[in-house]
Motif scaffolding. Structure first.
Motif, PDB file in Angstrom:
ATOM      1  N   LEU A  76       0.855  -1.194   0.000  1.00  0.00           N
ATOM      2  CA  LEU A  76       0.000   0.000   0.000  1.00  0.00           C
ATOM      3  C   LEU A  76       0.884   1.235   0.000  1.00  0.00           C
ATOM      4  CD1 LEU A  76      -3.012   1.022   0.387  1.00  0.00           C
ATOM      5  CD2 LEU A  76      -2.438   1.186   2.814  1.00  0.00           C
ATOM      6  N   ARG A  77       0.503   2.231  -0.814  1.00  0.00           N
ATOM      7  CA  ARG A  77       1.321   3.439  -0.920  1.00  0.00           C
ATOM      8  C   ARG A  77       0.456   4.684  -0.895  1.00  0.00           C
ATOM      9  NH1 ARG A  77       4.308   0.556  -5.514  1.00  0.00           N
ATOM     10  NH2 ARG A  77       2.989   1.795  -6.907  1.00  0.00           N
ATOM     11  N   LYS A  78       1.103   5.765  -0.447  1.00  0.00           N
ATOM     12  CA  LYS A  78       0.484   7.076  -0.531  1.00  0.00           C
ATOM     13  C   LYS A  78       1.604   8.089  -0.715  1.00  0.00           C
ATOM     14  CE  LYS A  78      -2.958  10.116   1.499  1.00  0.00           C
ATOM     15  NZ  LYS A  78      -4.000  10.309   2.543  1.00  0.00           N
ATOM     16  N   PRO A  79       1.470   8.986  -1.689  1.00  0.00           N
ATOM     17  CA  PRO A  79       2.566   9.906  -1.993  1.00  0.00           C
ATOM     18  C   PRO A  79       2.837  10.928  -0.901  1.00  0.00           C
ATOM     19  CG  PRO A  79       0.880   9.928  -3.731  1.00  0.00           C
ATOM     20  CD  PRO A  79       0.365   9.081  -2.625  1.00  0.00           C
ATOM     21  N   SER A  80       1.793  11.359  -0.208  1.00  0.00           N
ATOM     22  CA  SER A  80       1.957  12.403   0.797  1.00  0.00           C
ATOM     23  C   SER A  80       0.989  12.133   1.942  1.00  0.00           C
ATOM     24  CB  SER A  80       1.692  13.790   0.181  1.00  0.00           C
ATOM     25  OG  SER A  80       1.803  14.794   1.158  1.00  0.00           O
ATOM     26  N   VAL A  81       1.541  11.816   3.098  1.00  0.00           N
ATOM     27  CA  VAL A  81       0.714  11.413   4.231  1.00  0.00           C
ATOM     28  C   VAL A  81       0.169  12.628   4.972  1.00  0.00           C
ATOM     29  CG1 VAL A  81       0.799  10.268   6.476  1.00  0.00           C
ATOM     30  CG2 VAL A  81       1.893   9.225   4.507  1.00  0.00           C
ATOM     31  N   HIS A  82      -1.066  12.496   5.409  1.00  0.00           N
ATOM     32  CA  HIS A  82      -1.721  13.542   6.197  1.00  0.00           C
ATOM     33  C   HIS A  82      -1.845  13.055   7.633  1.00  0.00           C
ATOM     34  CE1 HIS A  82      -5.220  16.051   7.494  1.00  0.00           C
ATOM     35  NE2 HIS A  82      -4.588  16.953   6.776  1.00  0.00           N
ATOM     36  N   TRP A  83      -1.947  13.984   8.574  1.00  0.00           N
ATOM     37  CA  TRP A  83      -2.024  13.582   9.986  1.00  0.00           C
ATOM     38  C   TRP A  83      -3.223  12.669  10.229  1.00  0.00           C
ATOM     39  CZ3 TRP A  83      -6.454  14.570  12.606  1.00  0.00           C
ATOM     40  CH2 TRP A  83      -7.270  15.588  12.113  1.00  0.00           C
ATOM     41  N   SER A  84      -4.283  12.861   9.459  1.00  0.00           N
ATOM     42  CA  SER A  84      -5.487  12.052   9.644  1.00  0.00           C
ATOM     43  C   SER A  84      -5.317  10.611   9.176  1.00  0.00           C
ATOM     44  CB  SER A  84      -6.660  12.688   8.902  1.00  0.00           C
ATOM     45  OG  SER A  84      -6.392  12.772   7.514  1.00  0.00           O
ATOM     46  N   ASP A  85      -4.199  10.307   8.527  1.00  0.00           N
ATOM     47  CA  ASP A  85      -3.939   8.933   8.092  1.00  0.00           C
ATOM     48  C   ASP A  85      -3.429   8.048   9.221  1.00  0.00           C
ATOM     49  OD1 ASP A  85      -2.671  10.230   4.965  1.00  0.00           O
ATOM     50  OD2 ASP A  85      -4.655   9.382   5.389  1.00  0.00           O
ATOM     51  N   ALA A  86      -3.123   8.626  10.364  1.00  0.00           N
ATOM     52  CA  ALA A  86      -2.673   7.819  11.501  1.00  0.00           C
ATOM     53  C   ALA A  86      -3.766   6.835  11.900  1.00  0.00           C
ATOM     54  CB  ALA A  86      -2.328   8.728  12.676  1.00  0.00           C
ATOM     55  N   ALA A  87      -3.449   5.554  11.856  1.00  0.00           N
ATOM     56  CA  ALA A  87      -4.448   4.507  12.091  1.00  0.00           C
ATOM     57  C   ALA A  87      -3.744   3.155  12.015  1.00  0.00           C
ATOM     58  CB  ALA A  87      -5.557   4.582  11.039  1.00  0.00           C
ATOM     59  N   GLU A  88      -4.534   2.106  12.109  1.00  0.00           N
ATOM     60  CA  GLU A  88      -4.038   0.744  11.933  1.00  0.00           C
ATOM     61  C   GLU A  88      -4.461   0.281  10.545  1.00  0.00           C
ATOM     62  OE1 GLU A  88      -2.748  -0.789  14.850  1.00  0.00           O
ATOM     63  OE2 GLU A  88      -2.182  -2.698  13.949  1.00  0.00           O
ATOM     64  N   TYR A  89      -3.536  -0.351   9.827  1.00  0.00           N
ATOM     65  CA  TYR A  89      -3.811  -0.782   8.468  1.00  0.00           C
ATOM     66  C   TYR A  89      -3.676  -2.302   8.371  1.00  0.00           C
ATOM     67  CZ  TYR A  89      -3.652   4.098   7.151  1.00  0.00           C
ATOM     68  OH  TYR A  89      -3.918   5.441   7.054  1.00  0.00           O
ATOM     69  N   PHE A  90      -4.665  -2.900   7.742  1.00  0.00           N
ATOM     70  CA  PHE A  90      -4.701  -4.351   7.621  1.00  0.00           C
ATOM     71  C   PHE A  90      -4.777  -4.763   6.161  1.00  0.00           C
ATOM     72  CE2 PHE A  90      -5.131  -5.644  11.980  1.00  0.00           C
ATOM     73  CZ  PHE A  90      -5.703  -4.558  12.606  1.00  0.00           C
ATOM     74  N   CYS A  91      -3.949  -5.729   5.825  1.00  0.00           N
ATOM     75  CA  CYS A  91      -4.016  -6.385   4.528  1.00  0.00           C
ATOM     76  C   CYS A  91      -4.812  -7.678   4.706  1.00  0.00           C
ATOM     77  CB  CYS A  91      -2.598  -6.677   4.049  1.00  0.00           C
ATOM     78  SG  CYS A  91      -2.466  -7.418   2.420  1.00  0.00           S
ATOM     79  N   ALA A  92      -5.591  -8.046   3.713  1.00  0.00           N
ATOM     80  CA  ALA A  92      -6.412  -9.239   3.821  1.00  0.00           C
ATOM     81  C   ALA A  92      -6.423  -9.985   2.500  1.00  0.00           C
ATOM     82  CB  ALA A  92      -7.834  -8.888   4.233  1.00  0.00           C
ATOM     83  N   VAL A  93      -6.627 -11.293   2.587  1.00  0.00           N
ATOM     84  CA  VAL A  93      -6.721 -12.120   1.386  1.00  0.00           C
ATOM     85  C   VAL A  93      -7.970 -12.973   1.472  1.00  0.00           C
ATOM     86  CG1 VAL A  93      -5.253 -13.921   2.396  1.00  0.00           C
ATOM     87  CG2 VAL A  93      -5.539 -13.804  -0.071  1.00  0.00           C
ATOM     88  N   GLY A  94      -8.692 -13.051   0.375  1.00  0.00           N
ATOM     89  CA  GLY A  94      -9.830 -13.943   0.256  1.00  0.00           C
ATOM     90  C   GLY A  94      -9.433 -15.110  -0.623  1.00  0.00           C
ATOM     91  N   ASP A  95      -9.976 -16.282  -0.289  1.00  0.00           N
ATOM     92  CA  ASP A  95      -9.564 -17.482  -1.017  1.00  0.00           C
ATOM     93  C   ASP A  95     -10.508 -17.855  -2.145  1.00  0.00           C
ATOM     94  OD1 ASP A  95     -10.737 -20.040   1.377  1.00  0.00           O
ATOM     95  OD2 ASP A  95     -11.760 -18.403   0.348  1.00  0.00           O
ATOM     96  N   GLY A  96     -11.458 -16.965  -2.428  1.00  0.00           N
ATOM     97  CA  GLY A  96     -12.418 -17.284  -3.468  1.00  0.00           C
ATOM     98  C   GLY A  96     -13.599 -18.063  -2.939  1.00  0.00           C
ATOM     99  N   GLY A  97     -13.536 -18.412  -1.684  1.00  0.00           N
ATOM    100  CA  GLY A  97     -14.631 -19.129  -1.055  1.00  0.00           C
ATOM    101  C   GLY A  97     -15.172 -18.349   0.121  1.00  0.00           C
ATOM    102  N   ASN A  98     -15.417 -19.027   1.188  1.00  0.00           N
ATOM    103  CA  ASN A  98     -16.036 -18.380   2.333  1.00  0.00           C
ATOM    104  C   ASN A  98     -15.058 -17.651   3.233  1.00  0.00           C
ATOM    105  OD1 ASN A  98     -18.619 -19.412   1.714  1.00  0.00           O
ATOM    106  ND2 ASN A  98     -18.005 -21.399   2.519  1.00  0.00           N
ATOM    107  N   GLN A  99     -13.800 -17.984   3.140  1.00  0.00           N
ATOM    108  CA  GLN A  99     -12.883 -17.506   4.155  1.00  0.00           C
ATOM    109  C   GLN A  99     -12.108 -16.266   3.716  1.00  0.00           C
ATOM    110  OE1 GLN A  99     -10.741 -20.402   6.313  1.00  0.00           O
ATOM    111  NE2 GLN A  99     -12.250 -22.011   6.021  1.00  0.00           N
ATOM    112  N   PHE A 100     -11.701 -15.549   4.732  1.00  0.00           N
ATOM    113  CA  PHE A 100     -11.160 -14.209   4.561  1.00  0.00           C
ATOM    114  C   PHE A 100     -10.147 -14.028   5.675  1.00  0.00           C
ATOM    115  CE2 PHE A 100     -12.235 -10.679   1.969  1.00  0.00           C
ATOM    116  CZ  PHE A 100     -12.025  -9.505   2.665  1.00  0.00           C
ATOM    117  N   TYR A 101      -8.864 -13.824   5.321  1.00  0.00           N
ATOM    118  CA  TYR A 101      -7.826 -13.794   6.350  1.00  0.00           C
ATOM    119  C   TYR A 101      -7.105 -12.465   6.356  1.00  0.00           C
ATOM    120  CZ  TYR A 101      -8.548 -18.787   6.674  1.00  0.00           C
ATOM    121  OH  TYR A 101      -9.106 -20.026   6.856  1.00  0.00           O
ATOM    122  N   PHE A 102      -6.761 -12.014   7.561  1.00  0.00           N
ATOM    123  CA  PHE A 102      -6.109 -10.734   7.748  1.00  0.00           C
ATOM    124  C   PHE A 102      -4.680 -10.908   8.242  1.00  0.00           C
ATOM    125  CE2 PHE A 102      -9.365  -7.486   7.266  1.00  0.00           C
ATOM    126  CZ  PHE A 102     -10.505  -8.255   7.267  1.00  0.00           C
TER     127      PHE A 102
END
Lengths: 112, 113
Positions: A76-102
């Motif tokens: 994940l990228r952003k060219p110029s960060v703002h103070w409001s971007d402070a947070a927790e960021y999660f990447c996730a993958v779906g397997d094409g079925g029911n499951q979803f992992y973070f």
């Protein structure tokens, strides 16, 4: 089994600086990939998603991510960060079925 | 439009007491429903998911159970809470499989004392 790795537990950047958050996945087929953001004490909001096609995807709030199959990455990228971007960021993958992992998340601190 | 409601927002419970967290979805039918737990520094752990009424899949054996008594209702329960059950619990829904994203509720902060 599918898995997602976010190598950076915590990142600190200066306001206005560029940002890159790393995400690596393990999956045998073409994955469905997502980035979410979580403000303190809140649920998760979708930033962007990748299914197929153009490997560079644009999301909300000025974020983008690039899918690189050879590196099993979806950073994940952003060219110029703002103070409001402070947070927790999660990447996730779906397997094409029911499951979803973070991944375990990356905490972003923005300093003025 | 679809919305997801999760309550309560915060909860403080003594060890050994029961637990019931409720999640409901509006504006969609037959959603896939999920319960996640977020412990400090450990990311999101998938606890349960459901593809239909009465159909529950458990990802991690523990002191919790889930039920889906109605199409758009998903309940997380425990008969006797442990200190280790403390955390931030998130409910989510997806409209289908594959490339659909998950939509999250605002979460429940559970503190077991």
């Amino acid at each position: 089994a599918q898995s997602v790795t976010q190598p950076d537990i915590h990142i600190t950047v200066s306001e206005g600086a560029s940002l890159e958050l790393r995400c690596n996945y393990s999956y045998g087929a073409t994955p469905y990939l997502f980035w979410y953001v979580q403000s303190p004490g809140q649920g998760l909001q979708l930033l962007l998603k990748y299914f197929s096609g153009d490997t560079l995807v644009q999301g909300i709030k000025g974020f983008e991510a690039e899918f690189k199959r050879s590196q099993s990455s979806f950073n994940l990228r952003k060219p110029s960060v703002h103070w409001s971007d402070a947070a927790e960021y999660f990447c996730a993958v779906g397997d094409g079925g029911n499951q979803f992992y973070f991944g375990t998340g990356t905490s972003l601190t923005v300093i003025p | 439009s679809q919305t997801i409601h999760q309550w309560p927002a915060t909860l403080v419970q003594p060890v050994g007491s029961p637990l019931s967290l409720e999640c409901t979805v509006e504006g969609t039918s037959n959603p896939n429903l999920y319960w996640y737990r977020q412990a400090a520094g450990r990311g999101l752990q998938l606890l349960f998911y459901s593809v239909g009424i009465g159909q529950i899949s458990s990802e991690v054996p523990q002191n919790l159970s889930a039920s889906r008594p109605q199409d758009r209702q998903f309940i997380l329960s425990s008969k006797k809470l442990l200190l280790s059950d403390s955390g931030f619990y998130l409910c989510a829904w997806r409209g289908g499989l594959g490339n659909t994203e998950a939509f999250f509720g605002q979460g429940t902060r559970l503190t077991v004392v």
